[in-house]
Design a protein around this motif. Structure first.
Motif, short mmCIF file in Angstrom:
data_model
loop_
_atom_site.label_atom_id
_atom_site.label_comp_id
_atom_site.label_asym_id
_atom_site.label_seq_id
_atom_site.Cartn_x
_atom_site.Cartn_y
_atom_site.Cartn_z
N PRO A 90 -62.82 -33.06 -34.76
CA PRO A 90 -63.09 -33.20 -36.20
C PRO A 90 -63.68 -31.94 -36.82
O PRO A 90 -64.61 -31.33 -36.29
N GLU A 186 -54.84 -33.89 -48.76
CA GLU A 186 -55.18 -35.21 -49.30
C GLU A 186 -53.96 -35.98 -49.83
O GLU A 186 -54.13 -37.07 -50.38
N ASP A 238 -55.11 -34.22 -42.06
CA ASP A 238 -55.91 -35.32 -41.55
C ASP A 238 -55.01 -36.42 -41.01
O ASP A 238 -54.02 -36.79 -41.66
N VAL A 240 -55.13 -40.38 -40.11
CA VAL A 240 -55.94 -41.54 -40.48
C VAL A 240 -55.34 -42.78 -39.85
O VAL A 240 -54.16 -43.07 -40.03
N GLN A 246 -60.73 -41.19 -39.20
CA GLN A 246 -59.97 -40.06 -39.74
C GLN A 246 -60.42 -38.78 -39.06
O GLN A 246 -61.61 -38.50 -38.96
N GLY A 248 -59.73 -34.66 -39.19
CA GLY A 248 -59.10 -33.62 -39.98
C GLY A 248 -59.43 -32.22 -39.49
O GLY A 248 -60.51 -31.98 -38.94
#
Length: 256
Positions: A90, A186, A238, A240, A246, A248
Motif C-alpha cells: 500500500p 480514481e 488502485d 479494490v 483497497q 494503491g
C-alpha cells in the motif's frame, strides 16, 4: 478476521489482526499467540500483508477473458512465478523501467496459503487457505512478447514493485460474492466478478499441490479478466475488492 503487516515509527515490523482502529500483534501470520500490546493504526504504515516464499500467478482463469481470446478452459492451472523482489504494498511508488516498454495493470484476487500442503484434494484445500487479498499483477507486454520463440512470463512480471499486494488478508468471506475492480486516477477501468473463475480457489490449490509443496505464506494470484489496460508514469492505480479493501500505488518513471 483481517491480518495485516506494518511498520512502526521506530522501524519495528509487526504482524497481527486488525480490530477496529488497532492492530493486535501476533507471533506470526496465522498464529493465535499474542506479541505485545495493541497499536493504533494511525501510528503504523501498512506493508504487503505477507512475504511469500512462492508468488504464483495464473493465466487464462476467467471465462469472459477466455471467450474473448478464443482460448479453451484449462483443466490444470496455467501458471508462472513472480520474483520475490517484485513485491510491493500500500502506498508504494512503482518504477516503470524504460526496458519494460508497455505495461498493463491486472487487478486480481489473491489466495494466501495457511498450512503446508502436498497432493491434497479440493475438499482439503479449503482448510489450507488462510484468506484472500488484493493483487495488482503489473505486466510488461513488450517484454512478454519480445522473443517469438519464448514468451518471457517471469521477466515480464518480475520488475521491482510489479506485484502489489494488500492491504490485508481477509479470512472470513465468500470469494464467490466478490467483485475485483481497478481504479486509474480514481476512474474505474476494470470490474469483473470473482465467480467467473474457471478454476476456483480450492481446485487451484489442490492442483498446484500436486506439482509442488505449498507452504504457509505462499501467495497465488487467481488471474485477471477483461479490462486490463496500459498505464504510464504519473498514474495512481488502485485495486479494490469490497470485503478486503483497497491497495494503491503510484507509477513513476525510471530516473534518467
Amino acid at each position: 478476521m483481517k491480518w495485516a503487516r506494518a511498520i512502526t515509527g521506530d522501524g519495528t515490523e509487526v504482524t497481527g489482526v486488525i480490530e477496529g482502529d488497532q492492530l493486535h500483534p501476533r507471533a506470526a501470520l496465522g498464529s493465535s499467540e499474542g506479541a505485545g500490546g495493541a497499536i493504533d493504526l494511525a501510528d503504523l504504515s501498512l506493508l504487503p500483508p505477507v512475504v511469500p516464499g512462492k508468488f504464483i500467478g495464473l493465466w487464462n482463469n476467467f471465462k469472459a477473458a477466455a471467450e474473448k481470446g478464443g482460448m479453451a478452459h484449462p483443466e490444470h492451472p496455467l501458471y508462472f512465478f513472480k520474483a520475490d523482489t517484485s513485491l510491493s504494498g500500500p502506498g508504494a511508488e512503482v518504477t516503470l523501467p524504460a526496458a519494460a516498454g508497455r505495461v498493463v495493470f491486472e487487478g486480481e484476487l489473491g489466495i494466501v496459503i495457511g498450512k503446508t500442503c502436498k497432493a491434497i484434494t479440493p475438499e482439503d484445500a479449503a482448510d489450507a487457505i488462510l484468506g484472500y487479498t488484493c493483487i495488482n499483477d503489473f505486466t510488461s507486454l513488450d517484454v512478454l512478447n519480445a522473443d517469438p520463440s519464448f514468451p518471457q512470463w517471469t521477466r515480464a512480471k518480475s520488475f521491482d514493485g510489479f506485484g502489489v499486494v494488500g492491504p490485508v488478508i481477509e479470512t472470513d468471506l465468500d470469494w464467490r460474492a466478490l467483485t475485483i475492480r481497478v481504479l486509474v486516477n480514481e476512474r474505474e477501468r476494470q470490474s469483473y466478478p470473482a465467480s467467473d473463475m474457471i478454476l476456483p480457489p480450492e481446485r487451484i490449490v489442490s492442483a498446484l499441490s500436486q506439482d509442488m509443496t505449498l507452504n504457509p505464506g505462499d501467495l497465488i494470484a487467481c488471474g485477471t479478466s477483461i479490462g486490463a489496460r496500459p498505464v504510464k508514469a504519473g498514474m495512481a492505480v488502485d485495486v479494490v475488492i469490497d470485503g478486503i479493501g483497497q491497495v494503491g500505488v503510484t507509477l513513476v518513471a525510471e530516473p534518467a
